[in-house]
Design an enzyme around this catalytic site. Structure first.
Site, PDB file in Angstrom:
ATOM      1  N   SER A 577      45.895  26.989  56.035  1.00 30.99           N
ATOM      2  CA  SER A 577      47.209  27.376  56.546  1.00 30.99           C
ATOM      3  C   SER A 577      47.386  26.801  57.944  1.00 30.99           C
ATOM      4  O   SER A 577      46.398  26.620  58.684  1.00 30.99           O
ATOM      5  CB  SER A 577      47.330  28.898  56.599  1.00 30.99           C
ATOM      6  OG  SER A 577      48.494  29.279  57.306  1.00 30.99           O
ATOM      7  N   TYR A 590      45.163  37.726  59.537  1.00 33.84           N
ATOM      8  CA  TYR A 590      45.410  36.569  58.673  1.00 33.84           C
ATOM      9  C   TYR A 590      44.989  35.279  59.361  1.00 33.84           C
ATOM     10  O   TYR A 590      44.285  34.451  58.776  1.00 33.84           O
ATOM     11  CB  TYR A 590      46.897  36.531  58.303  1.00 33.84           C
ATOM     12  CG  TYR A 590      47.292  35.335  57.463  1.00 33.84           C
ATOM     13  CD1 TYR A 590      46.965  35.265  56.114  1.00 33.84           C
ATOM     14  CD2 TYR A 590      48.013  34.283  58.026  1.00 33.84           C
ATOM     15  CE1 TYR A 590      47.328  34.164  55.352  1.00 33.84           C
ATOM     16  CE2 TYR A 590      48.391  33.183  57.266  1.00 33.84           C
ATOM     17  CZ  TYR A 590      48.044  33.126  55.931  1.00 33.84           C
ATOM     18  OH  TYR A 590      48.399  32.044  55.174  1.00 33.84           O
TER      19      TYR A 590
END
Length: 700
Positions: A577, A590
């Site tokens: 990501s 996250y």
């Protein structure tokens, strides 16, 4: 299959209502599909059918007799109208004047295109003369196990006469081709009342003047043979009785899952091979039998069988009574080498001056006592079909050895079929393999947008794909979608929790059992959460770490084990990501877990390099469409973090990017394919950002 179970007879599936109004060519198609729907009649790609019909000549407008016959490489069970070659019968008959004798029969194949009717592009097969010269309108040539069991018996002529009398004749072994076509014509002219003929070591020809009678004759003859075998073999132990006891189903599959990656590594030198495992009742009976090794060494009989399976299998040294899988694995390399040496010696003994070069000398079929049969080929369909053909060979051996002495095809005859120049020409015409042909990929998070798009990209390039996901319903839907557009052969699913060691290990074992191993791992399973640090619970923190960090570790560790066993390298791609490189507000759990993925990939790239295992990362950003994580709270949470409405978020991300573009699952799939393919053969430890441009995520 030869058996004594109720319902072993072939059913007459002819439907007059369906057949009503069909042309002769359409009746041929109907008959062909019916025959090919039952593997007891013929196997995939085996046998052929024909019809002679009057057609309007497109040049003269006159009615002319045309032969419709299954084209080269077709399958009667799935054939369509465009699968038939069409040839002028008067030209086929005229070829007799050009025939120079059996030494020159192969040159007649080049004459067949000159007989083409109506510019039909479908190539005529080598069996065309066998149909053309039978003086009947409809002809079936099938490879039923019950008939080949007769044809492969040492006294096949006497057995044929005992069962069928003068109704069905017998011809000695002759390689398919022009000469055999003339033999069939001569037989028919000399035996006008015969309805067919058994070809030694080959199969069955039947004929009639109409399509339905031809179909029903074929069924009648096969059923008569089945009934005869049932009577003769009642109460007898097949294959000399049992020597071994089969392992329990779970134990059989466990052994196969251990063996298949090791075998795959040994046979994937020239190209990656795909495996298939079969532990059906017929196979288990054979691999557990006293006579298995002796019969297997004799080789197969029907040309269709050994073209798919090689002349004989490799029997794996495994004792199910005292299973020692480690000892078996330790001895596999020597066994494989001995098989290759034996095959090369067979080639040297039988080759001619103009024979094609030695082909892959590895075994196709591996028989494991108490476990089952493993087959390897260039793709899953071929591996599966090879197994089906050897099961047919088992059925033939069962029948022939129960009533007589089983005979394989003589070695030189087998070689002359296998290395036939016409067969070589057919192989040379095969299309070039796709870039991921023979490769096996496991994609975690496979039911989501990125996972399913990646799977489709791989399938398009010829890979076999296992979709892994914790959401069973979504997994099923994704698999159905892909299977409908590719095939059942190349798509599998496993329900997997990436945080469970046992579930991960089981999923890789199931992948090995289905396809033989794994070459590509796409670690894509994920969640997303958003919360200020003071609102981030320990449970939320641990959940992110468990799935996005520990989960990536567990699947990578298992992939390394399989890839090292195979010894042919591999590619691991992490779907990371932008947040692994660039911090975002309100998403510490996250972002930290995603950063962990990136460093794990770097570490694994170091460890994997000596084994040819490459590890790389694709970093997406803001892939909203089709992504499962954006269908939950994450969408609302990220919108709130940026002070936006949820409907505005995609446009916000688009405008935030340097290129002002939306990022789609297909974009991530393309980058993943780059890392999975040989295009990136010299890349490891790398990151590709697919984020439409985000300066915070620049890697340098």
């Amino acid at each position: 299959m030869l058996n004594s179970a109720a319902g072993s007879r072939l059913a007459n599936l002819w439907d007059d209502q369906k057949a009503s109004g069909m042309s002769e060519a359409e009746l041929l198609l109907y008959r062909s599909n019916l025959l090919g729907s039952d593997k007891r009649i013929t196997n995939y790609g085996g046998g052929n059918t024909s019809a002679k019909a009057m057609e309007k000549d497109p040049l003269t407008g006159d009615q002319v007799e045309v032969l419709w016959v299954k084209g080269s490489g077709g399958d009667v069970g799935t054939i369509k109208m465009d699968g038939f070659a069409t040839l002028y019968m008067d030209k086929l008959r005229a070829l007799k004047g050009l025939y120079r004798g059996v030494e020159f029969e192969d040159e007649m194949v080049a004459c067949l295109p000159h007989c083409t009717f109506n510019l039909n592009p479908r190539a005529a097969s080598i069996d065309t003369p066998l149909h053309a010269y039978v003086p009947k309108s409809h002809v079936d040539h099938m490879h039923p196990d019950a008939i080949i069991a007769i044809a492969a018996a040492s006294d096949s002529k006497a057995i044929t006469q005992e069962i069928f009398g003068a109704d069905i004749g017998w011809l000695p072994w002759k390689r398919p081709g022009y000469e055999l076509g003339l033999w069939l014509e001569k037989f028919c002219l000399e035996n006008p009342d015969a309805r067919g003929v058994v070809l030694e070591s080959h199969g069955l020809f039947t004929w009639a003047d109409d399509a339905r009678t031809c179909y029903e004759t074929t069924l009648e003859i096969i059923n008569k043979a089945i009934a005869w075998f049932e009577e003769k073999t009642a109460g007898k132990d097949a294959f000399g009785g049992s020597k071994h006891r089969a392992l329990a189903p779970s134990d059989r599959r466990g052994v196969a899952a251990r063996l298949m990656p090791a075998i795959r590594g040994m046979v994937s030198g020239k190209q990656h091979m795909v495996g298939h495992f079969d532990d059906s009742d017929a196979v288990l009976e054979f691999v557990c039998a006293n006579d298995m090794e002796a019969l297997a060494a004799l080789g197969t009989s029907c040309p269709d069988h050994f073209l798919r399976t090689k002349i004989r299998p490799l029997v794996v040294d495994f004792d199910p009574a005292t299973p020692d899988i480690e000892a078996t694995l330790a001895g596999l390399g020597q066994a494989a080498e001995a098989y290759r040496d034996d095959y090369a010696a067979y080639y040297d003994r039988c080759k001619h001056d103009d024979s094609p070069a030695l082909r892959d000398p590895n075994a196709v079929v591996y028989l494991v006592p108490g476990v089952g049969m493993i087959t390897f080929a260039k793709d899953k369909a071929t591996a599966r079909i090879s197994g089906e053909f050897y099961t047919n060979a088992i059925n033939v051996m069962r029948g022939a050895s129960s009533v007589s002495t089983y005979r394989g095809l003589p070695e030189q005859e087998a070689f002359d079929i296998e290395y036939w120049l016409l067969e070589e020409a057919k192989l040379q015409r095969m299309p070039k393999p796709k870039r991921l042909a023979g490769k096996i990929a496991l994609v975690t998070g496979g039911a989501g947008g990125i996972g399913s798009a990646t799977a489709e990209r791989f399938l398009r390039e010829g890979a076999c794909v296992v979709l892994a996901d914790i959401d069973a319903d979504a997994l099923g839907a994704a698999a159905d979608n892909l299977t409908s557009r590719y095939s059942r052969d190349v798509v599998r699913t496993v329900t997997m929790d990436v945080t469970s060691e046992d579930a991960v290990a089981d999923s890789f074992a199931r992948t090995a059992l289905e396809f033989g191993g794994v070459d590509i791992l796409v670690s894509n399973a994920g969640i997303a959460s958003s919360a200020p640090i003071e609102d981030t619970t320990l449970d939320l923190w641990n959940r992110n770490m468990s799935i996005l960090s520990t989960g990536y570790f567990l699947v990578s560790r298992e992939a390394f084990k399989v890839m090292k066993t195979q010894g042919v390298g591999g590619s691991i791609v992490f779907i990371g990501s932008k947040n692994g490189l660039a911090a975002s507000p309100g998403a510490s759990a996250y972002c930290t877990a995603k950063a962990s993925e990136l460093h794990l990939a770097r570490c694994l790239a170091l460890e994997g390099a000596p084994e040819g295992i490459r590890v790389n990362v694709v970093n997406p950003d803001a892939v909203l469409r089709g992504s499962k994580i954006w269908s939950g709270d994450w969408l609302k949470e990220r919108a709130e973090a940026y002070g936006k409405d949820t409907s505005e978020l995609e446009e916000h991300y688009r405008q935030r990017s340097l290129l002002k573009l939306s990022v789609l699952p297909e974009d991530i799939a393309e980058a993943t394919y780059f890392f999975a393919s040989e295009f990136s053969a010299k890349s490891t430890g790398n990151i590709i950002n697919v984020d439409a441009g985000n300066v915070q995520a620049f890697t340098r």
